[in-house]
Scaffold this active site. Structure first.
Site, short mmCIF file in Angstrom:
data_model
loop_
_atom_site.label_atom_id
_atom_site.label_comp_id
_atom_site.label_asym_id
_atom_site.label_seq_id
_atom_site.Cartn_x
_atom_site.Cartn_y
_atom_site.Cartn_z
CG ASP A 30 -1.77 -1.13 1.46
OD1 ASP A 30 -1.40 -2.25 1.09
OD2 ASP A 30 -2.85 -0.93 2.04
CG ASP B 86 -2.98 -3.74 -1.40
OD1 ASP B 86 -4.06 -3.13 -1.45
OD2 ASP B 86 -2.87 -4.86 -0.84
CG ASP B 87 -6.04 -0.13 -1.15
OD1 ASP B 87 -6.83 -0.24 -2.09
OD2 ASP B 87 -6.19 -0.71 -0.06
CG HIS C 46 -5.20 -3.34 -5.27
ND1 HIS C 46 -5.29 -4.24 -4.24
CD2 HIS C 46 -4.52 -3.98 -6.25
CE1 HIS C 46 -4.68 -5.38 -4.58
NE2 HIS C 46 -4.20 -5.23 -5.79
NE ARG D 261 -10.45 -1.60 -3.59
CZ ARG D 261 -9.68 -2.65 -3.31
NH1 ARG D 261 -10.12 -3.87 -3.54
NH2 ARG D 261 -8.46 -2.49 -2.85
CE LYS E 294 -11.21 -2.35 0.20
NZ LYS E 294 -10.02 -3.23 0.18
#
Ligand SMILES: *[C@@H]1O[C@H](CO)[C@@H](O)[C@H](O)[C@H]1NC(C)=O
Length: 380
Positions: free
Chosen positions: A195, A216-217, A238, A271, A273
């Site tokens: 991340d 990743d993020d 991500h 995104r 979540k």
């Protein structure tokens, strides 16, 4: 002065330049002279420990070609207010399988800078095994920027983190300018969960001009208020994420702005979540002027049934409502690859409301047919 010559000259100054033990000046009309004005330079394999030991007595801490021993943290968490930290040359860390962090900085009115051509090199490839933080060898987190108040971080270049790069937690008033996190080598060498920025329980955080190459993020906001991520580039990871939200001590996300960012060669663009069955709230999130390119999974993914994987959760729940969500000028024509979905929205029955979407143009992938409870005439 060329960088090499500069560092040689600084090394010659030896460890710490301590002001002569003269008492405070008697001249009262110049009180600033009484302030601590000690510049300390640390380098080599003893530099990290020396810097930690001397931090309170230095107004400027120069970290020049520091080699941090394995299994230890370069820790500056006990400085006086108004201290400046300058990284020069290459900062390295020894190898050990542990949780880290490798670097930790806290304080009030702290100025952190990278000198021209300086870089922080944890050489994460030594830990990469494709399993990230879910398995394999234990990998140290890189940088805890925790408990920073009214502080700035400018021009830091970070190269190949073992797992997560920058954790921002319990900060109030932190501006990060022109930070590069380059873990691009992890794409082919087994980097995972690298991340860029993970943000929790913080207020008034601005990250501007960041470039993140990772797996990743790019940025993930788990909780916090008044957070801005602008003028950034995200590649390989991500995307621009809220969450996952839920299951922590703090599950409130309020007023987060993503403005003028480019997300490319990534699994997701945008995104949000929310964890299925948990409580909290996500309100006042804005994505504006976002350009998407080469997105393999989801152009836009908003879900209230997150359970650790995308799209395989159960029934979406409404305990973490997503309200006042603005998307404006999202440019993603032909941006999603053919195996991906352009837009996925999976909301609980009363979970999503007051959304304003304008000029959202995300195409190239499939249209998701099981869109649930999207509000205000918004569709997948
Ligand atoms: C939309 O975003 C793009 C990319 O950031 C920008 O170039 C353009 O000026 C924006 N358009 C409007 C109407 O704001």
């Amino acid at each position: 002065m060329p960088r090499l010559a500069a560092s040689v000259a600084l090394a010659a100054l030896a460890a710490c330049v301590v002001a002569s033990p003269v008492a405070e000046p008697a001249i009262t009309e110049a009180p600033k002279l009484a302030k601590r004005a000690t510049s300390c330079t640390f380098s080599g394999s003893s530099g990290a420990a020396s810097a930690s030991a001397s931090q309170k007595s230095c107004s400027t801490i120069i970290l020049s070609d520091i080699a941090v021993p394995s299994g230890t943290t370069l820790e500056l968490t006990d400085m006086e207010e108004d201290t400046t930290i300058i990284f020069e040359g290459e900062t390295t860390w020894g190898y050990e399988e542990w949780d880290g962090p490798l670097l930790e900085i806290s304080g009030t009115s702290i100025t952190i800078e990278g000198a021209t051509d300086a870089y922080l090199n944890p050489d994460g490839s030594r830990w990469w095994d494709g399993e990230g933080s879910d398995g394999g060898v234990t990998k140290p987190k890189f940088f805890y920027a925790h408990d920073l108040t009214d502080s700035t971080i400018t021009n830091l270049y970070i190269y190949n983190t073992p797992v997560q790069a920058v954790s921002i937690d319990n900060c109030d008033g932190l501006t990060i300018t022109d930070m590069t996190i380059n873990s691009e080598a992890g794409d082919s060498e087994g980097g995972a969960n690298t991340d860029g920025f993970d943000i929790g329980s913080s207020t008034n955080v601005v990250i501007t001009g960041a470039e993140v190459y990772n797996q990743d993020d790019c940025v993930a906001v788990n909780s916090g208020t008044d957070i801005t991520f602008e003028n950034g580039v995200c590649s390989g990871g991500h995307g621009l994420s809220i969450g996952s939200v839920g299951g922590r001590d703090d599950n409130t996300v309020d007023t987060v702005t993503f403005y003028n960012n480019e997300v490319k060669s990534s699994v997701n663009g945008i995104r949000i979540k929310a964890i299925e069955g948990d409580t909290g709230s996500i309100t006042g999130v804005t994505y504006q002027e976002i350009t998407l390119e080469d997105i393999s999974g989801y152009g836009i993914l908003i879900e209230q049934n997150y359970d650790g994987g995308d799209l395989d959760g159960g029934t979406p729940t409404s305990g973490i409502p997503i309200t006042d969500l603005t998307l404006d000028n999202i440019s993603g024509v032909d941006a999603v690859e053919s195996g991906g979905y352009n837009i996925v929205i999976v909301c609980g029955s009363s979970g999503c409301s007051d959304w304003t979407w304008t000029d959202v143009d995300v195409t190239g992938g499939s249209t998701y047919s099981d869109c649930e409870n999207a509000p205000d005439d918004i569709s997948c």
